[in-house]
Design an enzyme around this catalytic site. Structure first.
Site, PDB file in Angstrom:
ATOM      1  N   GLY A  57       6.422   1.142  16.586  1.00 10.41           N
ATOM      2  CA  GLY A  57       6.091   0.999  15.165  1.00 10.41           C
ATOM      3  C   GLY A  57       7.301   1.161  14.275  1.00 10.41           C
ATOM      4  NE  ARG A  84       7.611  -6.288  25.043  1.00  9.96           N
ATOM      5  CZ  ARG A  84       6.603  -6.793  25.754  1.00  9.96           C
ATOM      6  NH1 ARG A  84       5.498  -6.070  25.933  1.00  9.96           N
ATOM      7  NH2 ARG A  84       6.691  -8.000  26.284  1.00  9.96           N
ATOM      8  CB  THR A 109       7.802  -9.340  11.003  1.00 16.69           C
ATOM      9  OG1 THR A 109       7.621  -9.085  12.396  1.00 16.69           O
ATOM     10  CG2 THR A 109       7.337 -10.761  10.688  1.00 16.69           C
ATOM     11  CB  ALA A 127       2.728  -3.365  15.384  1.00 20.89           C
ATOM     12  N   GLY A 156       6.976   0.735  10.407  1.00 15.06           N
ATOM     13  CA  GLY A 156       6.670   0.806   8.988  1.00 15.06           C
ATOM     14  C   GLY A 156       7.318   1.959   8.257  1.00 15.06           C
ATOM     15  CD  GLU A 157       4.847   5.142   8.027  1.00 13.01           C
ATOM     16  OE1 GLU A 157       3.910   5.344   7.242  1.00 13.01           O
ATOM     17  OE2 GLU A 157       4.773   4.329   8.965  1.00 13.01           O
ATOM     18  CB  ILE A 165      -0.546  -2.968   3.768  1.00  7.43           C
ATOM     19  CG1 ILE A 165       0.375  -2.289   4.782  1.00  7.43           C
ATOM     20  CG2 ILE A 165      -1.961  -2.448   3.915  1.00  7.43           C
ATOM     21  CD1 ILE A 165       0.491  -0.774   4.585  1.00  7.43           C
ATOM     22  N   GLY A 202       0.811  -1.211   0.000  1.00  7.33           N
ATOM     23  CA  GLY A 202       0.000   0.000   0.000  1.00  7.33           C
ATOM     24  C   GLY A 202       0.842   1.257   0.000  1.00  7.33           C
ATOM     25  CG  PHE A 203       4.302   1.330  -0.340  1.00  4.18           C
ATOM     26  CD1 PHE A 203       5.023   0.642   0.621  1.00  4.18           C
ATOM     27  CD2 PHE A 203       4.233   0.797  -1.614  1.00  4.18           C
ATOM     28  CE1 PHE A 203       5.657  -0.556   0.319  1.00  4.18           C
ATOM     29  CE2 PHE A 203       4.867  -0.409  -1.929  1.00  4.18           C
ATOM     30  CZ  PHE A 203       5.579  -1.073  -0.952  1.00  4.18           C
TER      31      PHE A 203
END
Length: 754
Positions: A714, A640, A646, A517, A716-717, A473, A247-248
């Protein structure tokens, strides 16, 4: 007795959905087998601005298998008022409504939908639709649009935009500075280009009831959106996005293909599928182009005395997309005088949108190039320069962090990379015909937590299902949910099923901003703890009361499907025995994790951020100026880590995109036609396997019980933020050529030799 085995938080569990993805069992939006399915292909506008004068669809209708050609003249009813088209992440302005009227707002806009019994017939017929336009003057050129730049009034700004807060007198301090760096830094337009193209399969059930299989990052967001836009009952709209092929940020908001597919289904009372072509993927969301004027002042010691930034990003003429650009440098560095300004520039394109680390990857990245320039101006090692100007607090708002282990990230990353062996002068490191350069940059992103619900359902056979309407995603949400549940109830992951991506499941926000998450994990933990409470009560009915003396579940360990008394591990009760004793066939609980009042107060008083230190080695052909990124070390401080495997994957993906931003990704636009020119994978360059060599990821120890319930920040970024700047800085160290516009392509480097 064998030692207890527990797959919990911190275990590198393999993706639980991995086998389904690699074997094809995972179904994406355009892969669901729906009976009596029709196929729709959109006809794009050939002008950038104007009106539709006439539509001749006779040739298209004559194609065997064509059922309908839907336009603004025969579409089903839509909501007229803008507020009915708002979604969870709406941008202030007039939301785009496909086939709403005869207006053309951007080239590539869908102006008709050919619907046929086969995709091939629809595609062929779409090319036969003849449309006459009354074209109007348009502008798609970013530099030209700067003449119209503006800051929207408060009521018309995105709620994610944070106005920069000035401190001191940056102008006077810059004028008085011993050392000065001043320049314009730029980022080209980028397009998301996830592997899965945007698609929607709308299954018609009759009586206004539909199931929508959609490529989107939030099922319930699309559900509410479609109900509002097409006056459907929300309970009659179900949206499924169980698997999303990347998705991004392109799927944060419902895109126009779901509008078309839904209208087609309503009009014909049949199921309809619409899939964007790769070319059409360029005519919706994209990262905005940016120009950023930066002025830095410093003492000879390298201590910053002045920070000034003035940035403008692109948007459409119908929505005010905004990003935080100038704030990141002002937040990250200790400097007594700082000032920032921000505007947006409208042009006749679709609205720009959030793309991985929106604002930060642009603003922090370009600022880090300027910081590197100042380090060289001061003749201070670039890493040492950042340490000299290190801020223990969030400098713009002058509040402490819940945690900040950036100093440790600098130290551990530098040690792993071998930074101490760096030769300081540009063009001083070489092997054969390649110049070698080492660069460093800082990354920063928000640590967010959003209200999310989850359900846990434990069966008498010991199988557990956890469910939430959140999305995955590709970030690993299925695995996070499974792992948190396993950690809380002590079950083996193979006894746990995670369900997500369905609007019928417990409420959850769209997945984005690196909050999934932390938020979904907290909700799953709450639900599983509630299950544990019920198990604890049921265990009191087990013969001889083995857990007698335990006052609460905190006195127990949940391991290997059993409740174990901490004070005497020989005393234990299996979960299934407890349910049997309590006469329970199923335990089902739904819980909601959300920031409490104390959390809201803490958010106002403390900054919550992830940080990173990115070290890069490049090799540049001395004659041809071809650049290879040969080594990357990314040291990340993100609280954490639920799953190191992942988590590392997320950082790797961010680094790869960062390398793409630095060297490859750029969308060109034809000012005359108003169209994106390189709207395909052949000409829109992204990193390939040959472009990526050694990438090393370090997770710095950063306990933070305050930031979110699980202590998770988090990931993702943060992997992309700072990476492009580190590449740019390494190129300067290798070549002595300072390029201030991304991407850094061969032609830009060669031009500096003239």
């Amino acid at each position: 007795m064998n030692a207890p085995h527990k797959v919990g938080i911190g275990t590198p569990l393999a993706r639980v959905d991995g086998a389904d993805k690699v074997t094809g069992r995972a179904k994406y939006a355009a892969e669901y087998a729906v009976p009596d399915l029709l196929y729709g292909v959109a006809v794009p506008a050939r002008i950038a601005k104007g009106r539709i004068v006439s539509i001749d669809d006779a040739a298209a209708r004559a194609v065997p298998g064509v059922v309908e050609v839907m336009t603004h003249e025969n579409r089903p009813k839509q909501a007229w008022l803008d507020h009915s088209w708002k979604d969870e992440l709406s941008i202030p302005g007039d939301p785009f409504k496909a086939l709403h009227d005869d207006r053309v707002l951007f080239a590539g806009q869908p102006v008709a939908l050919v619907i046929a019994e086969t995709f091939e017939a629809a595609r062929f017929a779409a090319g036969l639709v003849q449309i006459d336009y009354d074209a109007e003057a348009h502008n798609v050129d970013f530099d030209t649009s700067l003449a119209e730049k503006f800051l929207p009034p408060k009521g018309m700004r995105r709620n994610t935009f944070h106005p920069p807060k000035a401190r001191g007198d940056a102008g006077a301090a810059f004028d008085a500075a011993a050392l000065k760096v001043s320049g314009e830094y730029r980022l080209a337009t980028e397009h998301h280009n996830p592997m899965e193209m945007h698609a929607s399969t709308v299954e018609w059930h009759g009586d206004g009831k539909i199931t929508v299989y959609d490529k989107v990052q939030g099922s319930q967001n699309t559900q509410s959106y479609l109900a509002g836009a097409f006056k459907l009952s929300k309970k009659d709209v179900r949206v499924v996005n169980a698997y999303v092929g990347g998705g991004f940020g392109s799927g944060l908001r419902p895109q126009w293909q779901v509008q078309l597919a839904t209208m087609g289904a309503i009009l014909l009372e049949r199921s309809v599928r619409v899939v964007m072509t790769r070319q059409q993927m360029f005519y919706h969301a994209h990262r905005p182009e940016c120009t950023y004027e930066i002025r830095l002042g410093a003492e000879h010691t390298g201590k910053l005395t002045s920070i000034y930034g003035d940035a403008t990003t692109s948007t459409s003429r119908f929505e005010n997309n905004m990003e935080d650009i100038v704030t990141w440098g002002m937040m990250n560095y200790d400097c007594p005088n700082a000032e920032g300004h921000y505007t947006i520039a409208p042009r006749d394109t679709y609205t720009s949108a959030d793309m991985r680390a929106p604002g930060a990857v642009t603003g922090m990245g370009l600022f880090e190039i300027a910081i590197d320039e100042m380090a060289y101006e001061a003749k201070v090692d670039p890493l040492e320069f950042r340490m000299i100007n290190y801020s223990e607090t969030e400098a713009m708002n002058q509040v402490p962090f819940t945690s900040k282990a950036l100093r440790e990230a600098y130290r551990e990353g530098a040690e792993r990379f071998g930074w101490a062996e760096r030769s300081p002068e540009p063009r001083s490191m070489k092997e054969d015909r390649e110049l070698i350069g080492w660069g460093v940059a800082t990354g920063m992103w928000d640590a967010q937590f959003s209200k999310t619900s989850a359900r846990a359902r434990l069966s008498a056979n010991g199988d557990l299902e956890v469910a939430s309407a959140t999305s995955d995603i590709g970030t690993g949400t299925y695995t996070v949910m499974t792992q948190v549940a396993a950690d809380t109830l002590g079950l083996s992951p193979d006894r746990i099923t995670a369900r997500l991506g369905d609007s019928d499941l417990p409420a959850a926000p769209v997945e984005g901003g690196s909050w999934a998450a932390a938020s979904t994990g907290a909700a799953v933990q709450l639900a599983c703890r509630s299950v544990a409470e019920k198990l604890f009560k049921a265990a009191d009915k087990v013969e001889n009361r083995p857990l007698w003396g335990a006052q609460s579940i905190d006195d127990l360990d949940f391991v290997d499907g059993e409740m174990v008394l901490k004070s005497d591990p020989t005393k234990r009760v299996s979960l299934t025995d407890a349910m049997r004793a309590g006469g329970l066939d199923v335990i089902e609980v739904e819980e909601t994790a959300k920031p409490g009042l104390s959390d809201m107060v803490s958010m106002a008083k403390k900054a919550r951020n992830t940080h990173s230190a990115v070290f890069v080695e490049v090799r540049v052909d001395e004659e041809l100026d071809q650049v290879r990124v040969t080594r990357v070390v990314n040291a990340v401080a993100a609280g954490r880590i639920i799953n190191p495997r992942t988590a590392r994957s997320q950082i790797l993906g961010g680094v790869v995109m960062g390398i793409g931003m630095a060297l490859h990704e750029e969308t060109f636009i034809d000012a005359t036609l108003g169209r994106w020119m390189n709207h395909n994978y052949a000409e829109y360059h992204v990193p390939a396997h040959a472009d990526i060599e050694d990438v090393d990821v370090i997770f710095v120890d950063e306990p933070d019980p305050e930031v979110t319930p699980l202590g998770v920040k988090g990931l993702g970024e943060i992997g992309i933020v700072g990476t492009a700047a580190a590449v740019a800085n390494a190129i300067f160290h290798a070549t002595g050529k300072r390029v201030r516009s991304l991407p850094i392509t061969v032609d830009k480097l060669l031009a500096m030799d003239r």
